[in-house]
Structures are given as structure tokens and as C-alpha cells.
Enzyme design. Structure first.
Site, PDB file in Angstrom:
ATOM      1  N   SER A  36       0.900  -1.115  -0.034  1.00  0.00           N
ATOM      2  CA  SER A  36       0.193  -0.152  -0.025  1.00  0.00           C
ATOM      3  C   SER A  36       0.904   1.249   0.011  1.00  0.00           C
ATOM      4  O   SER A  36       0.366   2.468  -0.587  1.00  0.00           O
ATOM      5  CB  SER A  36      -0.784  -0.279   1.302  1.00  0.00           C
ATOM      6  OG  SER A  36      -1.755  -1.102   1.371  1.00  0.00           O
TER       7      SER A  36
ATOM      8  N   LYS B 222       8.787   2.517   8.291  1.00  0.00           N
ATOM      9  CA  LYS B 222       8.445   2.842   9.877  1.00  0.00           C
ATOM     10  C   LYS B 222       8.586   1.533  10.749  1.00  0.00           C
ATOM     11  O   LYS B 222       7.750   1.282  11.268  1.00  0.00           O
ATOM     12  CB  LYS B 222       7.081   3.602   9.883  1.00  0.00           C
ATOM     13  CG  LYS B 222       6.849   4.877   9.311  1.00  0.00           C
ATOM     14  CD  LYS B 222       5.655   5.565   9.456  1.00  0.00           C
ATOM     15  CE  LYS B 222       5.685   6.792   8.855  1.00  0.00           C
ATOM     16  NZ  LYS B 222       4.442   7.583   8.979  1.00  0.00           N
TER      17      LYS B 222
ATOM     18  N   ALA C 130      -1.330   5.375   3.732  1.00  0.00           N
ATOM     19  CA  ALA C 130      -1.280   5.301   2.401  1.00  0.00           C
ATOM     20  C   ALA C 130      -2.669   5.447   1.866  1.00  0.00           C
ATOM     21  O   ALA C 130      -2.625   5.812   0.803  1.00  0.00           O
ATOM     22  CB  ALA C 130      -0.585   3.780   2.168  1.00  0.00           C
TER      23      ALA C 130
ATOM     24  N   LYS D 153       5.784   4.879  17.474  1.00  0.00           N
ATOM     25  CA  LYS D 153       4.469   5.363  17.650  1.00  0.00           C
ATOM     26  C   LYS D 153       3.514   3.979  17.329  1.00  0.00           C
ATOM     27  O   LYS D 153       2.151   4.014  17.665  1.00  0.00           O
ATOM     28  CB  LYS D 153       4.143   6.477  16.756  1.00  0.00           C
ATOM     29  CG  LYS D 153       4.643   6.277  15.434  1.00  0.00           C
ATOM     30  CD  LYS D 153       3.623   5.706  14.193  1.00  0.00           C
ATOM     31  CE  LYS D 153       4.207   5.543  12.811  1.00  0.00           C
ATOM     32  NZ  LYS D 153       3.220   5.124  11.877  1.00  0.00           N
TER      33      LYS D 153
ATOM     34  N   SER E  75      -5.138   2.421  10.997  1.00  0.00           N
ATOM     35  CA  SER E  75      -4.002   2.036  11.475  1.00  0.00           C
ATOM     36  C   SER E  75      -4.070   0.699  11.843  1.00  0.00           C
ATOM     37  O   SER E  75      -4.632  -0.135  12.561  1.00  0.00           O
ATOM     38  CB  SER E  75      -3.802   2.885  13.033  1.00  0.00           C
ATOM     39  OG  SER E  75      -2.444   2.030  13.564  1.00  0.00           O
TER      40      SER E  75
ATOM     41  N   ASN F   9      -1.616  -1.274  13.164  1.00  0.00           N
ATOM     42  CA  ASN F   9      -1.052  -1.480  14.633  1.00  0.00           C
ATOM     43  C   ASN F   9      -2.283  -1.353  15.604  1.00  0.00           C
ATOM     44  O   ASN F   9      -2.363  -2.128  16.604  1.00  0.00           O
ATOM     45  CB  ASN F   9       0.232  -0.617  15.163  1.00  0.00           C
ATOM     46  CG  ASN F   9       1.401  -0.839  14.216  1.00  0.00           C
ATOM     47  OD1 ASN F   9       2.030  -1.882  14.357  1.00  0.00           O
ATOM     48  ND2 ASN F   9       1.756   0.033  13.103  1.00  0.00           N
TER      49      ASN F   9
ATOM     50  N   GLU G  56       3.931  -3.082  12.178  1.00  0.00           N
ATOM     51  CA  GLU G  56       5.209  -2.969  12.368  1.00  0.00           C
ATOM     52  C   GLU G  56       5.660  -2.883  13.825  1.00  0.00           C
ATOM     53  O   GLU G  56       6.717  -3.313  14.287  1.00  0.00           O
ATOM     54  CB  GLU G  56       5.921  -1.588  11.881  1.00  0.00           C
ATOM     55  CG  GLU G  56       6.051  -1.701  10.316  1.00  0.00           C
ATOM     56  CD  GLU G  56       7.213  -2.365   9.666  1.00  0.00           C
ATOM     57  OE1 GLU G  56       7.729  -3.011  10.335  1.00  0.00           O
ATOM     58  OE2 GLU G  56       7.360  -2.108   8.592  1.00  0.00           O
TER      59      GLU G  56
END
Length: 334
Positions: A16, A111, A145, A196, A260, A262, A287
Site C-alpha cells: 500500500s 516505519k 497510504a 508510535k 492504523s 497497529n 510494524e
């Protein structure tokens, strides 16, 4: 590369974020050599200008892209090489590379960290591919993205030790919806972009446990304070504005947005999923899973207290339940 010359761009990755980056570069009129290891995706890009798996609604001019599975062909004539794959896959992507990167600008839009090596992308490229720090650049900030692919207004930060390098990368990317600020805080913005993701996992757990906005605000404020403490201790620099987009903005969008991945992983854990089943349910790489181990090692090595990041690590790597770990954290949050 002279500043008045047209830069030749290579993008490594076809997910993405890579697709959104290529969309931006081609919107700006740049031709992109694009490393695409999935032949079905490459075929669709050549015939229809669309990535059928990632951002499939995103139109990319076919005459401005050259998809290839040969990394040496992709980077050979490039002035600027942009890394835009999940960090866990970067060593595999780069393994066949024999072309030198030492004469190119290398831009990390990743990231994350390299699992096992516990190196940031900048550290990894400097150490393993002999890219001079003056040729390395990090692009980060609050940017999903999906929104970049839709040409929605985004503010990014381009960080490099070299003003010239940062400015060349800014000129490649900047347009009316992709705004770019410059920074010298390479290690700081890279560390913040890693952290983050860990904090978004914590917020996702709180969401999964059905905590409300009142608690989420306190938790995210704690995350911001903890991130500042880590950055000031581990990568100190004068005049760092923790409230800038590269730090606070990126933290907020990752913690609050339903886009998000995450936060999504954390939400599954908060709802009671095991780590293994939650990871299996994810369609894209989160990540923060790898970053939690890296931040844990770094904070312990430097004796930096990070109770929120430690809570995430306990759930991911020490079999703690999200409910029990969050309950213990609630007792020490202020």
C-alpha cells in the site's frame, strides 16, 4: 545528481505505501522504476496501471512506471532509491542486490526496524550497504497510504543530515497535497516513527477492552510523554519540538485512526485473541510487533523507564493477557 536535473527514481516494494508513493511521484511527472516481485501485480500494473492487491482503486500512469522483479535493473540507473516495504522483508528484498548504492540517495519510508538485527533502516543501510549518512534520508509523519493514494492533504517530514539531500527528496515528493517540512533529526524522527507503532498497539488494546475516549486521551498523553523521555535520553538533540508533525502528529494519527494496522492488531489482542491468531488475522504487516522488542532492548540497555512500551512487550512476548497488563498500567498512569 545536479539539483537542476530530473531525478531518476526507483521504488522498492509493492504494498500500500509503495503504491501511494509511486502515485505521488508519477503525479509529479517523474518516471519510476518499480521493484514488484509479484508477477500478477506487475502484469496488472503494465496493462491497467493498477495494483490489484493494494489500493486497487488507485490509477497510476502506465507510461511513467517500469515494473520489474530484477532489483539490479531497477536501481542501476536510479539517482534516488526509495525503500517502501515492511521492514521485516527488507533484507530479503535487498539480498540479490549487486549494484552499489553508495552513489545514490537512499530514502527510507519504512516505519520499522530490522528484526533480529534490531537496527533502524538508516543504521542498516549505512552499516550493510555503505551508504554515507549524508546520502540517507527518512520521510515520516502522519500519513496513511490510503489517504495519500486518494491525494488527500498530508504533511510529511524529510529528515537528512545533508540539507542538499533533504531538499532534493522534498522536490521529488512535494505537491499541493503532499507537503514536506525539512529536519536534521534523522535518528529522532526515525525512532519516533518506530515507537508510535508500539503505542498504537497499546491504544488498540484499550479499545478492544472497551475503554472509552476519556481513558484513551490519558493513555495517549502518557505515550507522548514516554516517547519524549526516550528521545531526550536515547537520541538527544537541541531544539527538538516534540509537538511537531513528525513526532506528535504521527503518534496521534496512528493511535486514533481506524486505518492504523497497529491499532487493529492491538484491538484484536484486547478482545482476547492470542498473539499468534491476531497476527494471522492481519492482512498487512503491523510494524509495532517487531518494534516492541527493539524498544524494550534499547530502553533496558539505556535504563530508561517505559511502562507503556513494557506493557505492550509483556503481551506480545511474555504471554501476559492484555486485560491483566492494562490493569497494571492503569494503576500507574497519571
Amino acid at each position: 545528481m545536479e539539483s537542476n536535473q530530473e531525478a531518476r527514481c526507483a521504488v522498492l516494494g509493492y504494498g500500500s505505501w509503495a503504491t501511494a508513493v509511486v502515485k505521488t511521484l508519477t503525479e509529479n511527472g517523474h518516471h519510476v522504476s518499480w521493484l514488484v516481485l509479484n508477477e500478477d501485480i506487475a502484469t496488472e500494473l503494465r496493462s491497467r496501471g493498477r495494483n490489484p492487491k493494494y489500493l486497487p482503486w488507485c490509477d497510476i500512469p502506465r507510461n511513467l512506471i517500469t515494473p520489474s522483479a530484477d532489483i539490479n535493473e531497477v536501481v542501476r540507473n536510479a539517482d534516488v532509491v526509495i525503500l517502501a516495504m515492511p521492514s521485516a522483508f527488507l533484507p530479503k528484498f535487498l539480498a540479490p542486490l549487486t549494484e552499489s548504492l553508495s552513489d545514490k540517495i537512499v530514502v527510507s519510508m519504512v516505519k520499522g526496524i530490522i528484526p533480529g538485527d534490531y537496527l533502524t533502516i538508516v543504521e542498516y543501510m549505512h552499516r550493510h550497504y555503505s551508504v554515507d549518512m549524508s546520502k540517507l534520508c527518512v520521510v515520516t509523519g502522519p500519513s496513511h497510504a490510503e489517504e495519500v493514494g486518494q491525494c488527500r492533504l498530508s504533511y510529511l517530514t524529510v529528515a537528512s543530515e545533508s540539507n542538499e539531500t533533504a531538499e532534493q527528496v522534498r522536490k521529488l515528493l512535494a505537491n499541493n497535497y503532499f507537503r514536506c517540512a525539512l529536519s536534521h533529526d534523522v535518528l529522532g524522527v526515525e525512532a519516533a516513527s518506530i515507537m508510535k507503532n508500539v503505542y498504537a498497539l497499546a491504544v488498540g488494546m484499550a479499545v478492544g477492552l472497551r475503554h472509552g475516549d476519556n481513558f484513551l486521551a490519558v493513555l495517549i498523553a502518557g505515550c507522548a510523554s514516554e516517547m519524549k523521555h526516550f528521545l531526550d535520553s536515547a537520541v538527544p538533540i537541541e531544539n527538538r519540538d516534540i509537538n511537531a508533525a513528525a513526532y506528535m502528529g504521527d503518534l496521534l494519527v496512528t493511535c486514533y485512526s481506524p486505518l492504523s494496522r497497529n491499532r487493529r492488531l492491538g484491538t484484536l489482542l484486547g478482545k482476547g485473541c492470542s498473539v499468534k491468531s491476531a497476527l494471522n488475522e492481519m492482512t498487512m504487516v503491523a510494524e509495532g510487533y517487531y518494534a516492541a522488542e527493539c524498544i524494550r532492548r534499547s530502553s533496558m540497555h539505556k535504563n530508561i523507564e517505559m511502562p507503556i512500551a513494557d506493557m505492550v512487550w509483556e503481551v506480545l512476548y511474555n504471554d501476559a493477557s492484555a486485560r491483566d497488563a492494562m490493569r497494571a498500567l492503569i494503576d500507574i498512569l497519571k
